[in-house]
Motif scaffolding. Structure first.
Motif, PDB file in Angstrom:
ATOM      1  N   PHE A   1       1.162  -0.587   0.171  1.00  0.00           N
ATOM      2  CA  PHE A   1      -0.388   0.426   0.023  1.00  0.00           C
ATOM      3  C   PHE A   1       0.979   1.672  -0.149  1.00  0.00           C
ATOM      4  O   PHE A   1       0.912   1.452   0.418  1.00  0.00           O
ATOM      5  N   PRO A   2       1.333   1.494  -1.112  1.00  0.00           N
ATOM      6  CA  PRO A   2       2.883   2.845  -1.002  1.00  0.00           C
ATOM      7  C   PRO A   2       1.784   3.670  -0.738  1.00  0.00           C
ATOM      8  O   PRO A   2       2.530   4.884  -0.227  1.00  0.00           O
ATOM      9  N   GLY A   3       0.184   4.204  -0.711  1.00  0.00           N
ATOM     10  CA  GLY A   3       0.060   5.488   0.108  1.00  0.00           C
ATOM     11  C   GLY A   3       0.277   6.073   1.410  1.00  0.00           C
ATOM     12  O   GLY A   3      -1.400   6.150   2.310  1.00  0.00           O
ATOM     13  N   ILE A   4       0.426   4.766   1.959  1.00  0.00           N
ATOM     14  CA  ILE A   4      -0.007   4.577   3.067  1.00  0.00           C
ATOM     15  C   ILE A   4       0.234   5.195   4.136  1.00  0.00           C
ATOM     16  O   ILE A   4      -0.278   5.242   5.041  1.00  0.00           O
ATOM     17  N   GLY A   5       0.442   6.530   3.621  1.00  0.00           N
ATOM     18  CA  GLY A   5       1.302   7.756   4.527  1.00  0.00           C
ATOM     19  C   GLY A   5       0.735   8.689   4.524  1.00  0.00           C
ATOM     20  O   GLY A   5       0.474   9.502   5.090  1.00  0.00           O
ATOM     21  N   ALA A   6      -0.398   8.799   3.581  1.00  0.00           N
ATOM     22  CA  ALA A   6      -2.095   9.383   3.617  1.00  0.00           C
ATOM     23  C   ALA A   6      -3.406   8.940   3.413  1.00  0.00           C
ATOM     24  O   ALA A   6      -3.821   9.875   3.802  1.00  0.00           O
ATOM     25  N   LYS A   7      -3.747   7.777   3.683  1.00  0.00           N
ATOM     26  CA  LYS A   7      -4.614   7.374   3.280  1.00  0.00           C
ATOM     27  C   LYS A   7      -4.038   6.077   4.681  1.00  0.00           C
ATOM     28  O   LYS A   7      -4.044   5.455   4.659  1.00  0.00           O
ATOM     29  N   ASN A   8      -5.853   6.671   5.332  1.00  0.00           N
ATOM     30  CA  ASN A   8      -6.866   5.894   5.926  1.00  0.00           C
ATOM     31  C   ASN A   8      -6.190   4.052   5.806  1.00  0.00           C
ATOM     32  O   ASN A   8      -7.561   3.185   3.879  1.00  0.00           O
ATOM     33  N   GLY A   9      -5.739   2.917   6.622  1.00  0.00           N
ATOM     34  CA  GLY A   9      -5.544   1.920   5.932  1.00  0.00           C
ATOM     35  C   GLY A   9      -6.569   0.788   6.155  1.00  0.00           C
ATOM     36  O   GLY A   9      -7.459  -0.257   5.254  1.00  0.00           O
ATOM     37  N   ARG A  10      -7.930   2.003   6.680  1.00  0.00           N
ATOM     38  CA  ARG A  10      -9.114   1.268   6.361  1.00  0.00           C
ATOM     39  C   ARG A  10     -10.201   2.575   6.075  1.00  0.00           C
ATOM     40  O   ARG A  10     -10.334   3.372   6.971  1.00  0.00           O
ATOM     41  N   ASP A  11     -10.803   2.096   5.072  1.00  0.00           N
ATOM     42  CA  ASP A  11     -12.003   3.369   4.500  1.00  0.00           C
ATOM     43  C   ASP A  11     -12.651   3.246   5.378  1.00  0.00           C
ATOM     44  O   ASP A  11     -13.130   4.920   5.058  1.00  0.00           O
ATOM     45  N   THR A  12     -13.605   3.212   6.475  1.00  0.00           N
ATOM     46  CA  THR A  12     -14.406   2.729   7.001  1.00  0.00           C
ATOM     47  C   THR A  12     -13.780   4.171   7.915  1.00  0.00           C
ATOM     48  O   THR A  12     -14.969   5.460   8.813  1.00  0.00           O
ATOM     49  N   PHE A  13     -12.745   4.372   8.164  1.00  0.00           N
ATOM     50  CA  PHE A  13     -12.026   5.791   8.963  1.00  0.00           C
ATOM     51  C   PHE A  13     -12.110   7.152   8.395  1.00  0.00           C
ATOM     52  O   PHE A  13     -11.950   8.456   9.413  1.00  0.00           O
ATOM     53  N   ASP A  14     -12.449   6.574   7.416  1.00  0.00           N
ATOM     54  CA  ASP A  14     -12.927   8.556   6.449  1.00  0.00           C
ATOM     55  C   ASP A  14     -13.390   9.039   6.912  1.00  0.00           C
ATOM     56  O   ASP A  14     -13.964  10.369   6.894  1.00  0.00           O
ATOM     57  N   ARG A  15     -14.896   8.744   7.457  1.00  0.00           N
ATOM     58  CA  ARG A  15     -15.914   9.006   8.180  1.00  0.00           C
ATOM     59  C   ARG A  15     -15.889   9.845   9.436  1.00  0.00           C
ATOM     60  O   ARG A  15     -16.879  10.271   9.800  1.00  0.00           O
ATOM     61  N   LEU A  16     -14.463   9.475   9.845  1.00  0.00           N
ATOM     62  CA  LEU A  16     -14.344   9.879  10.841  1.00  0.00           C
ATOM     63  C   LEU A  16     -14.099  11.080  11.564  1.00  0.00           C
ATOM     64  O   LEU A  16     -13.234  11.435  10.727  1.00  0.00           O
TER      65      LEU A  16
END
Length: 457
Positions: A278-293
């Motif tokens: 997951f090359p974008g792990i430094g900027a993207k949540n590992g679990r998409d559900t946390f995009d709603r946090l």
């Protein structure tokens, strides 16, 4: 006359157990090259603390190469284009380099392979992460089974000694290290960094020192008031010593009790594995559900973040850690977890804000470790703590006997007793110049749990 080979140094600034260097030396004369590429990494260009370390590590490497009458060639610019230009100038037959997993380095490797004969070697991790596979041939996303699979491949091959004879190739233009202006000047905030000795010799000395303490590592590593951790992370990050050399030294020093430390070296391999996946792990949540946090934003959130960076939160263990980070470019690992938990849970601030601060202020700011560790604490990662697991900083401070650590880094609390220094406001003895807590523990915990409930909903 034999055509030279280029050794492309990156985060592998050593002569011993350097597979790219060993291969190039076997072929004939070498060109030792380091390229400062701030364009490829973009937002992940090295932070200020890393640049301080890089200056001194490059100076040490140049000195080591100088003993063999070889110059370290310094160039600045996009890596692939710059290396290809040097290869043309030198008439080089090929380029040897240690394989890296960071996305910008993989992009540079791919671009360079289209221009020159590029040969990549292992040596950045204990094992190439792509070779650690499940029984069905998949890649691991959880540490414990990854570690079991990695451990089954160990020990790594014995580390190679530094080549005895190196032969250089003519004179090539090189930038002056001083002209790169990697060191801070106005202001010089690195006054406390003199506790470090960057370079391969410094790494070897640090390893020899830690070998005497590795047997007690598991017991002492969580106690910030004593020198129980290895403090090896910046040397490993810059590749001043290989992970294989570290593994063998620790295992040989304490065969029966080195496993807890070796697991930490294995964790470094695991974070590289996740970066590779997951090359974008430094900027993207590992679990998409946390995009709603619902992370806090706005002026009040910004004030809280500024207080956190300055070590002015009103929680002594948090403030000690943040001041240690600013003072020496490093923080005790247990305290890293406490400070990160406080930012993401008590203050409900996005983990990426803390990650970026650490990226700029840590001498060991590694893309894999920094990104994965922040997401592990925040609860947003692929393999992480549940979001509802919240560290209680006052309990942690007492449990891990941080009184002397607090005295060292929060001098306004120096005169308080061991019984009161962890929670001076609660004990009613806080000095006037020590700030009130930004938020109470219970209030912060309840706010974080409410935010986590929205994610689950």
């Amino acid at each position: 006359m034999t055509a030279p080979s280029i050794v492309w140094f990156r985060q592998d600034l050593r002569l011993a157990d350097q597979a790219a260097l060993a291969a190039a030396v076997h072929e004939g004369p070498i060109v030792a090259l380091y390229v400062l590429d701030d364009e490829g990494p973009r937002q992940w260009r090295m932070g200020g603390a890393q640049r301080w370390w890089l200056h001194h590590s490059l100076a040490a490497l140049a000195k080591d190469l100088g003993r063999h009458r070889i110059s370290l060639i310094l160039r600045r610019g996009p890596a692939a284009e710059t290396i290809a230009a040097v290869a043309k100038e030198a008439g080089a037959a090929r380029v040897h380099a240690i394989r890296h997993v960071e996305p910008w380095w993989q992009a540079a490797e791919a671009a360079l392979a289209d221009k020159v004969d590029l040969v990549l070697h292992e040596g950045q991790q204990l094992a190439n992460p792509d070779t650690i596979r499940t029984q069905t041939g998949g890649r691991y996303r959880v540490f414990t089974p990854f570690w079991r699979a990695l451990a089954a491949t160990l020990p790594p091959a014995p580390p190679l000694a530094a080549p005895e004879h190196l032969h250089g190739h003519g004179d090539l233009r090189s930038d002056r290290l001083e002209d790169w202006q990697l060191l801070p000047t106005k202001p010089d905030w690195a006054g406390g960094f003199d506790v470090w000795t960057p370079g391969e010799a410094g790494a070897v000395e640090a390893l020899e020192d830690f070998a005497d303490r590795v047997a007690t590592y598991d017991h002492h590593r969580n106690l910030p008031s004593i020198d129980g951790s290895s403090r090896f992370s910046p040397h490993l990050h810059f590749g001043e010593i290989s992970p294989a050399a570290v593994w063998h030294a620790a295992h040989d020093a304490a065969p029966r009790s080195a496993t807890p430390f070796l697991r930490e070296v294995g964790w470094r391999d695991f974070t590289a594995n996740l970066v590779d996946l997951f090359p974008g792990i430094g900027a993207k949540n590992g679990r998409d559900t946390f995009d709603r946090l619902p992370w806090r934003t706005g002026a009040e959130a910004d004030r809280d973040f500024a207080a956190w960076t300055k070590g002015r939160t009103g929680y002594p263990i948090v403030d000690a850690g943040m001041r240690q980070l600013w003072g020496m470019g490093w923080m005790h690992n247990r305290v890293r977890m406490i400070t990160a938990s406080f930012l993401t849970k008590h203050l409900l601030l996005d983990w990426r804000r803390g990650e970026r601060w650490f990226w700029d202020t840590l001498v060991d700011a590694d893309y894999g470790n920094n990104s994965v560790n922040w997401q592990w604490i925040a609860g947003t990662g692929i393999d992480s703590n549940p979001f509802g697991r919240i560290m209680a900083p006052l309990v942690q401070s007492t449990k891990f006997d941080a009184a002397d650590y607090i005295r060292e880094w929060v001098p306004e609390l120096r005169d308080l007793s061991d019984a009161t220094i962890h929670d001076p406001h609660g004990e009613g003895c806080a000095p006037k110049d020590y700030p009130e807590p930004l938020i109470g523990h219970r209030e912060g915990r309840e706010r974080a749990l409410a935010a986590g409930a929205k994610v689950r909903a």
